[in-house]
Design a protein around this motif. Sequence first.
Motif, PDB file in Angstrom:
ATOM      1  N   ASN A  15       0.839  -1.193   0.000  1.00 25.78           N
ATOM      2  CA  ASN A  15       0.000   0.000   0.000  1.00 25.78           C
ATOM      3  C   ASN A  15       0.879   1.251   0.000  1.00 25.78           C
ATOM      4  N   PRO A  16       1.305   1.719  -1.175  1.00 21.75           N
ATOM      5  CA  PRO A  16       2.150   2.919  -1.222  1.00 21.75           C
ATOM      6  C   PRO A  16       1.421   4.189  -0.800  1.00 21.75           C
TER       7      PRO A  16
ATOM      8  N   TRP B 226      -4.850   6.219   2.880  1.00 18.67           N
ATOM      9  CA  TRP B 226      -3.816   7.245   2.919  1.00 18.67           C
ATOM     10  C   TRP B 226      -3.329   7.513   4.336  1.00 18.67           C
ATOM     11  N   TRP B 227      -4.232   7.482   5.295  1.00 18.81           N
ATOM     12  CA  TRP B 227      -3.894   7.908   6.652  1.00 18.81           C
ATOM     13  C   TRP B 227      -3.995   6.732   7.613  1.00 18.81           C
ATOM     14  N   THR B 228      -3.103   5.799   7.486  1.00  9.47           N
ATOM     15  CA  THR B 228      -3.052   4.647   8.380  1.00  9.47           C
ATOM     16  C   THR B 228      -1.678   4.594   9.043  1.00  9.47           C
ATOM     17  N   GLY B 229      -1.612   3.852  10.139  1.00 10.76           N
ATOM     18  CA  GLY B 229      -0.344   3.679  10.847  1.00 10.76           C
ATOM     19  C   GLY B 229       0.405   2.440  10.403  1.00 10.76           C
ATOM     20  N   GLU B 230       0.021   1.894   9.253  1.00 13.93           N
ATOM     21  CA  GLU B 230       0.608   0.645   8.758  1.00 13.93           C
ATOM     22  C   GLU B 230       2.131   0.780   8.566  1.00 13.93           C
ATOM     23  N   ARG B 231       2.877   0.040   9.371  1.00 12.14           N
ATOM     24  CA  ARG B 231       4.349  -0.050   9.293  1.00 12.14           C
ATOM     25  C   ARG B 231       5.009   1.332   9.417  1.00 12.14           C
ATOM     26  N   PHE B 232       4.369   2.208  10.179  1.00 15.87           N
ATOM     27  CA  PHE B 232       4.931   3.549  10.362  1.00 15.87           C
ATOM     28  C   PHE B 232       6.245   3.488  11.129  1.00 15.87           C
ATOM     29  N   GLY B 233       6.309   2.601  12.124  1.00 12.70           N
ATOM     30  CA  GLY B 233       7.534   2.452  12.897  1.00 12.70           C
ATOM     31  C   GLY B 233       8.711   2.023  12.041  1.00 12.70           C
ATOM     32  N   GLU B 234       8.447   1.153  11.066  1.00 14.25           N
ATOM     33  CA  GLU B 234       9.506   0.713  10.158  1.00 14.25           C
ATOM     34  C   GLU B 234      10.043   1.879   9.344  1.00 14.25           C
ATOM     35  N   LEU B 235       9.137   2.747   8.881  1.00 10.68           N
ATOM     36  CA  LEU B 235       9.550   3.922   8.109  1.00 10.68           C
ATOM     37  C   LEU B 235      10.434   4.840   8.948  1.00 10.68           C
ATOM     38  N   ILE B 236      10.015   5.111  10.179  1.00 13.82           N
ATOM     39  CA  ILE B 236      10.779   6.022  11.040  1.00 13.82           C
ATOM     40  C   ILE B 236      12.131   5.416  11.393  1.00 13.82           C
TER      41      ILE B 236
END
Length: 498
Positions: free
Chosen positions: A75-76, A209-219
């Motif tokens: 999900n880009p 568009w506005w989900t927390g999906e894998r946000f920690g991985e990005l940070i």
Amino acid sequence: MGAGGGLTRKIGIVAAGRAANTFSVLAVTVLIADAWTRDQCGLFAAVWVLGNALVPIFLLGLPTSVLYFFPRRQNPRALTGQAAFCLLVSGGLLVGVLQLWGPQLSVWLTENAGHAAALDRYLWPFLPYVFSLVAGGYAEAALVASGRETWAAALQLALGVGLVVGGVAPLFFGWSPVEVLTFFSVLGLMRLVVAGWLVYRALGGGGGWWTGERFGELIAYTRPIGFNDAVGSLSRYIDRFVVMFAFGAGATFAEYHFGALEVPVSLLLAAVVTVLVPEISRLFQAGRLDDIHALWQGAVSRLALVVLPLFAFLLVFAEPLISLLYPDYARSIWVFRIYILVLPLRCAIYNPLLVGMGKARWALWGSLGDLGCNLALSLALVSYLLGARPEWAFLGPAMATVCSTYLQVIFLLTAIGRHLRWGLAQLLPWGQLLRLGLGAAGAALSSRWLGAGVGGDFWQLAAGGVCFVGLMGVLVWTNPHDRAQWKQTLAALLGSRS
């Protein structure tokens, strides 16, 4: 055309967009040098440098992270939305920092009270432009990664045209620096809105568009890249800050800034980075080290065909070029000559190769070493030259930049060879680089001699340029490898085959 040709064409499109922006900035400096006093030019340049030095710091490495994760995510949209939100907050934080600390920065950067007040006054109308660069920093990465590189290039072209309009206004309408900076801010905000709309169209409407999906991985991934970009930006501009601190944000700074030109090859490298990072990420994840080596060698070979001839020509023709662009800034010629010595290193990309392999920490260590070396050497050379040759003391930071950059590249090449298990002979096509360098040097010197008798800077550049292109064309065409590289590159850029 195969994947390599597709990548070359994509690089060419991205580079064309960035070329418009880079040449528009150059055009603005040429126009204001003719319209404003030296002190006004120096103060305008100081504000421009301050803003552009801080933008990469507050981008947090997120544009590169978007390029890295885009081909890996189902999900880009979520990835892009997360990056856009973070950059919106970061842009607001940057504006807040400059509002709070702007006056103190102005005083610290220049000992002249009048210059400090003017620098502070110029900074406020420039803040929306700086905000727009940070808040919209995700857009180009998302557009390129989604196959909409032509949209990204068109966006850059539009901004470039707008900047040139702003640069023309002082000559024809008598605009002051404050009015020009305000106009740039309006352009930046318009670009931010259009960029968001183009990204929305590229990735499609709907949810996700506005989900927390894998946000920690990005940070977690973006943290070392953000540090590396921040340190790299400080390294890039530290010499200018030293000049500003030592000599003030006035005429001397204008002479230095105009000589430290943004050589056009940097935009080509930026385009290469934008396109190759996701490709290197994909290949390294699959363990295809041989394909990475082929991609690296191909990029170096093609970049060398542009970079080394450009280096030779600019070094030999520095005097008529700078005299033509900035007739009243003779000392800028020496800054340009010193700066141009870094250009041969641009035949390759270093940090992005490590970033694409997930080894961003090595790139960070290289940038930290470059920053520390550059700062220490700049201060030492300025201090020494102020006592020995004060008229040339402002050249010290330029010399420090060249030395520290060469040391950084040696470190990065060592790190690349270690991680990919390449020997020294495999790192770069040494034979081609030596042959092209010597051939370009001979062609440049011959062209300068042939055009020396032509009157005027413009005609010397024109005659010398024609001779140089002809001589280099003969050299390249008579070598089968170089000829094949040019044919493949042109075919890819023109998209003659799919």
